[in-house]
Design a protein around this motif. Sequence first.
Motif, PDB file in Angstrom:
ATOM      1  N   ALA A   1       0.832  -1.205   0.000  1.00  0.00           N
ATOM      2  CA  ALA A   1       0.000   0.000   0.000  1.00  0.00           C
ATOM      3  C   ALA A   1       0.870   1.260   0.000  1.00  0.00           C
ATOM      4  N   ILE A   2       1.935   1.260   0.790  1.00  0.00           N
ATOM      5  CA  ILE A   2       2.840   2.418   0.814  1.00  0.00           C
ATOM      6  C   ILE A   2       3.484   2.618  -0.553  1.00  0.00           C
ATOM      7  N   GLU A   3       3.910   1.535  -1.182  1.00  0.00           N
ATOM      8  CA  GLU A   3       4.523   1.663  -2.512  1.00  0.00           C
ATOM      9  C   GLU A   3       3.499   2.124  -3.546  1.00  0.00           C
ATOM     10  N   PHE A   4       2.261   1.691  -3.417  1.00  0.00           N
ATOM     11  CA  PHE A   4       1.202   2.146  -4.315  1.00  0.00           C
ATOM     12  C   PHE A   4       1.003   3.656  -4.188  1.00  0.00           C
ATOM     13  N   VAL A   5       1.015   4.169  -2.959  1.00  0.00           N
ATOM     14  CA  VAL A   5       0.894   5.612  -2.721  1.00  0.00           C
ATOM     15  C   VAL A   5       2.069   6.337  -3.357  1.00  0.00           C
ATOM     16  N   ARG A   6       3.273   5.807  -3.161  1.00  0.00           N
ATOM     17  CA  ARG A   6       4.477   6.420  -3.741  1.00  0.00           C
ATOM     18  C   ARG A   6       4.352   6.517  -5.261  1.00  0.00           C
ATOM     19  N   LYS A   7       3.885   5.447  -5.899  1.00  0.00           N
ATOM     20  CA  LYS A   7       3.729   5.448  -7.361  1.00  0.00           C
ATOM     21  C   LYS A   7       2.643   6.418  -7.805  1.00  0.00           C
ATOM     22  N   ALA A   8       1.574   6.512  -7.060  1.00  0.00           N
ATOM     23  CA  ALA A   8       0.496   7.456  -7.402  1.00  0.00           C
ATOM     24  C   ALA A   8       1.007   8.894  -7.317  1.00  0.00           C
ATOM     25  N   LEU A   9       1.764   9.201  -6.267  1.00  0.00           N
ATOM     26  CA  LEU A   9       2.308  10.550  -6.129  1.00  0.00           C
ATOM     27  C   LEU A   9       3.348  10.841  -7.211  1.00  0.00           C
ATOM     28  N   ARG A  10       4.165   9.844  -7.568  1.00  0.00           N
ATOM     29  CA  ARG A  10       5.134  10.037  -8.661  1.00  0.00           C
ATOM     30  C   ARG A  10       4.411  10.329  -9.972  1.00  0.00           C
ATOM     31  N   ALA A  11       3.332   9.624 -10.246  1.00  0.00           N
ATOM     32  CA  ALA A  11       2.562   9.866 -11.474  1.00  0.00           C
ATOM     33  C   ALA A  11       1.988  11.274 -11.461  1.00  0.00           C
ATOM     34  N   PHE A  12       1.476  11.707 -10.322  1.00  0.00           N
ATOM     35  CA  PHE A  12       0.929  13.067 -10.189  1.00  0.00           C
ATOM     36  C   PHE A  12       2.014  14.099 -10.491  1.00  0.00           C
ATOM     37  N   VAL A  13       3.204  13.907  -9.944  1.00  0.00           N
ATOM     38  CA  VAL A  13       4.322  14.833 -10.170  1.00  0.00           C
ATOM     39  C   VAL A  13       4.793  14.759 -11.624  1.00  0.00           C
ATOM     40  N   ALA A  14       4.851  13.557 -12.189  1.00  0.00           N
ATOM     41  CA  ALA A  14       5.290  13.396 -13.582  1.00  0.00           C
ATOM     42  C   ALA A  14       4.372  14.129 -14.553  1.00  0.00           C
ATOM     43  N   HIS A  15       3.125  14.318 -14.161  1.00  0.00           N
ATOM     44  CA  HIS A  15       2.165  15.025 -15.013  1.00  0.00           C
ATOM     45  C   HIS A  15       2.026  16.492 -14.643  1.00  0.00           C
ATOM     46  N   GLY A  16       3.030  17.025 -13.922  1.00  0.00           N
ATOM     47  CA  GLY A  16       3.074  18.455 -13.664  1.00  0.00           C
ATOM     48  C   GLY A  16       2.634  18.907 -12.295  1.00  0.00           C
ATOM     49  N   GLY A  17       2.233  18.004 -11.430  1.00  0.00           N
ATOM     50  CA  GLY A  17       1.805  18.385 -10.092  1.00  0.00           C
ATOM     51  C   GLY A  17       2.984  18.530  -9.138  1.00  0.00           C
ATOM     52  N   THR A  18       2.717  19.100  -7.981  1.00  0.00           N
ATOM     53  CA  THR A  18       3.708  19.224  -6.920  1.00  0.00           C
ATOM     54  C   THR A  18       3.074  18.736  -5.627  1.00  0.00           C
ATOM     55  N   VAL A  19       3.853  18.004  -4.826  1.00  0.00           N
ATOM     56  CA  VAL A  19       3.368  17.485  -3.550  1.00  0.00           C
ATOM     57  C   VAL A  19       4.244  18.066  -2.442  1.00  0.00           C
ATOM     58  N   TYR A  20       3.580  18.717  -1.472  1.00  0.00           N
ATOM     59  CA  TYR A  20       4.272  19.353  -0.364  1.00  0.00           C
ATOM     60  C   TYR A  20       3.974  18.633   0.947  1.00  0.00           C
ATOM     61  N   TYR A  21       4.942  18.687   1.858  1.00  0.00           N
ATOM     62  CA  TYR A  21       4.704  18.241   3.227  1.00  0.00           C
ATOM     63  C   TYR A  21       3.585  19.113   3.784  1.00  0.00           C
ATOM     64  N   HIS A  22       2.633  18.521   4.472  1.00  0.00           N
ATOM     65  CA  HIS A  22       1.430  19.234   4.911  1.00  0.00           C
ATOM     66  C   HIS A  22       1.774  20.487   5.719  1.00  0.00           C
TER      67      HIS A  22
END
Length: 134
Positions: free
Chosen positions: A68-89
């Motif tokens: 599940a943790i690796e699935f989250v990591r891959k989902a966030l990588r895909a989001f970033v690869a498509h132009g998104g940014t993920v910040y620490y809350h």
Amino acid sequence: MNNVFAETKFDCVDRDGNAFTAELQFGNIVPGPVRDGITESRLDMSLEPLFPERGMRGTDSFQAICLAIEFVRKALRAFVAHGGTVYYHQSQTPIDLDDYAFTPISEFIDPRFLAGPPSEYWRRVQESEESGEQ
């Protein structure tokens, strides 16, 4: 989701500049059926609004959590690869997607070096490098 045992939040900005908070939840981990002598465990997870609640299965509860943790990591990588940014809350500091705990990339750097837009000097250096000038 029932029986939430782990949760966190990430501040996100999509490629169009829309800001939102993604909420990660893990819950309701239960042993699954035994097939051919192998037991499965199922874990419910969600990362709203990036993906809705879904199940993750592993040979035991530990493997289900790891997957599940690796699935989250891959989902966030895909989001970033498509132009998104993920910040620490609540920090506006990008997270390290390769870090085991998704910590901020620059947590050890003095904030005065991170705040604000780049200086005019830096922009001129970048522009001259891009145009091939010395």
